[in-house]
Design an enzyme around this catalytic site. Structure first.
Site, short mmCIF file in Angstrom:
data_model
loop_
_atom_site.label_atom_id
_atom_site.label_comp_id
_atom_site.label_asym_id
_atom_site.label_seq_id
_atom_site.Cartn_x
_atom_site.Cartn_y
_atom_site.Cartn_z
N CYS A 376 26.29 3.12 -10.96
CA CYS A 376 26.20 3.96 -10.14
C CYS A 376 25.53 4.17 -9.01
O CYS A 376 24.29 4.99 -8.18
CB CYS A 376 26.62 5.84 -10.38
SG CYS A 376 27.61 6.08 -10.97
N ALA A 377 24.83 3.26 -8.41
CA ALA A 377 23.06 2.86 -8.28
C ALA A 377 24.09 1.45 -7.22
O ALA A 377 23.33 0.04 -7.49
CB ALA A 377 22.44 2.89 -8.30
#
Ligand SMILES: Cc1ncc(COP(=O)(O)O)c(C=O)c1O
Length: 458
Positions: A376-377
């Site tokens: 999620c980055a």
């Protein structure tokens, strides 16, 4: 940010008791092994103390802020004293609000909802999506990944000074990266933000479980974190900090609990007076168990003492990094370099291995739970890997051949409950997998790499 650990001998610090320490899982190669939970950065196991506190309270559970009965009153007291415990844990200032939310994501979306209309938001591309996305594309300026903490401060200063028009601004920054574990120069970024008339919110999702967070000392305006990463996995989170923007804005959710008085007007409309406390943003029945669990975790970590927790974790980080450095095929991802202070979150790629395949083999053959992917980055991991977005290959096939770039990474993360044996097992497994290869065959199923149980094994 630093914690003095000079007086602490890490070898004398024991892990804190957590649930699941004795859970065994089957190995694809036969037999069972105790599960090595090395995915704390996603969700940490519950502290035994948190679980015991919740279990002791559960029979007394009652409605909060609404019942006249004894258990309602007890639960309301417990809920409000939990707020005070969190405020103390975070070193809140006079007038700061502690709002209970569902998670860090929820906290940052709440803050996004109360920003002044013309507020610009500044974030580094290195942020978790929870810090990158809630603000809306039209008000965000996304800053390049810095390669040193000093560069982060300089980049921010330049962007804030150049903003047009010079109106309200918010900086959102992580305390510790969920990809590299590296600590960000929060105090310096806060000083830069304030010097340019901006405010700053600290995403402490990965910092608070590993490191003291003092809102006054760091001089940040708000802090957000999640219970499930802080050993309190019962569905609550926190947004704490300055009251003005919070209390001037419309409630995040409209409903009971947020409203002090509601009256029907003669013209058929409805007039509402909203609360002017944290309750304004806590409409609906609150998650008293989740909130109490967070307060219990705050007390447990404070009592265990951050100097001891930090000293032990640093020793584990050093062991993992030293162990991985002995395997030439492994490349650890880092923005700020080897000497950067960091928490127990380490991402890496292995030459010639598809990361999903590697993570699946750690699980199936060694009982070790890590995470693989982009965490999620996405912008940060792609910057660190140097790769363009493309579809991952089948899990059996190496994702990155010699000279090629990996698409995904593997992340190992640990914390206050991690025993030395999990680290030893992990390092031994990395050496064996890299040296000897997987002992099983794997296939892709629903986009994930899984052991092929039908295949004959050599
Ligand atoms: C740095 C960081 N910020 C925010 C989040 C979002 O946390 P949650 O999923 O609990 O909302 C995460 C979760 O991994 C994170 O690592």
């Amino acid at each position: 940010m630093s914690v003095s650990t000079a007086a602490v001998d890490p070898s004398l610090c024991a892990p804190l008791p957590v649930l699941g320490a004795d859970v065994t899982v089957p190995l694809v190669t036969g037999g069972e092994v105790t599960y090595a939970a090395l995915d704390y950065a996603a969700s940490a196991p519950a502290l035994r103390r948190v679980w015991d506190d919740v279990a002791a309270y559960a029979p007394y559970y009652g409605s909060v802020h609404r019942g006249a009965g004894y258990l309602s009153q007890l639960s309301t007291d417990l809920f409000e004293s939990s707020r005070a415990a969190v405020a103390e844990f975070l070193g809140c200032r006079e007038g700061d609000q502690v709002v209970f939310t569902r998670s860090t994501t929820d906290s940052l979306n709440l803050l996004a909802a109360v920003l002044p209309a013309d507020c610009r938001v500044f974030v580094f591309e290195t942020e978790h999506h929870a810090s990158l996305l809630p603000w809306g594309d039209s008000r965000v300026t996304c800053l390049d990944a810095p390669r040193t903490p000093a560069q982060a401060v300089a980049t921010l200063e330049r962007a804030l000074a150049d903003r047009e028009p010079y109106g309200p601004a918010l900086v959102c920054v992580t305390g510790a990266s969920n990809v590299t574990g590296e600590l960000w120069p929060v105090r310096e970024l806060a000083a830069a933000a304030h010097a340019h008339g901006a405010r700053i919110v600290l995403d402490a999702a990965q910092l608070a479980p590993h490191h003291p967070v003092d809102i006054a000392e760091l001089d940040v305006d708000w802090v957000a974190f999640s219970g499930h990463k802080l050993y309190a996995p019962f569905g609550s989170g926190v947004l704490a900090g300055r009251s003005d923007w919070l209390l001037e804005a419309e409630p995040y959710l409209a409903g009971g609990g947020a409203s002090r008085s509601v009256t029907r007007r003669a013209d058929g409309g409805v007039d509402v007076q909203w609360h002017t406390t944290a309750a304004r943003h806590e409409a609906g029945s609150p998650n008293v168990i989740g909130v109490y669990a967070i307060a219990s975790a705050c007390r447990a970590l404070t009592e265990a003492g951050f100097p001891a927790l930090v000293a032990r974790e640093r020793a584990l980080v050093d062991r993992v990094r030293a162990g991985l450095a002995e395997v030439p095929e492994v490349r650890v991802l880092s923005l700020f370099g080897d000497d950067a202070p960091r928490v127990g979150v380490i991402s890496f790629v292995v030459d010639g291995w598809n990361s999903s395949h590697f993570a699946a083999a750690l699980s199936a053959e060694y009982g070790i739970g890590v995470r693989d992917g982009l965490f999620c980055a996405h912008p940060l991991v792609r910057t660190l890997l140097g790769g363009e977005p493309r579809e991952p290959g089948e899990c059996g096939a190496p994702e990155a051949g010699p000279g090629e770039k990996s698409l995904n990474a593997i992340r190992v993360s640990f914390g206050a409950g991690t025993p030395d044996e999990h680290i030893d097992r992990f390092l031994g497994a990395v050496r064996e997998l890299v040296g000897d290869g997987a002992r099983w065959t794997y296939r892709t199923e629903d986009g994930r790499c899984v052991p092929d149980r039908g295949a004959a094994q050599v």
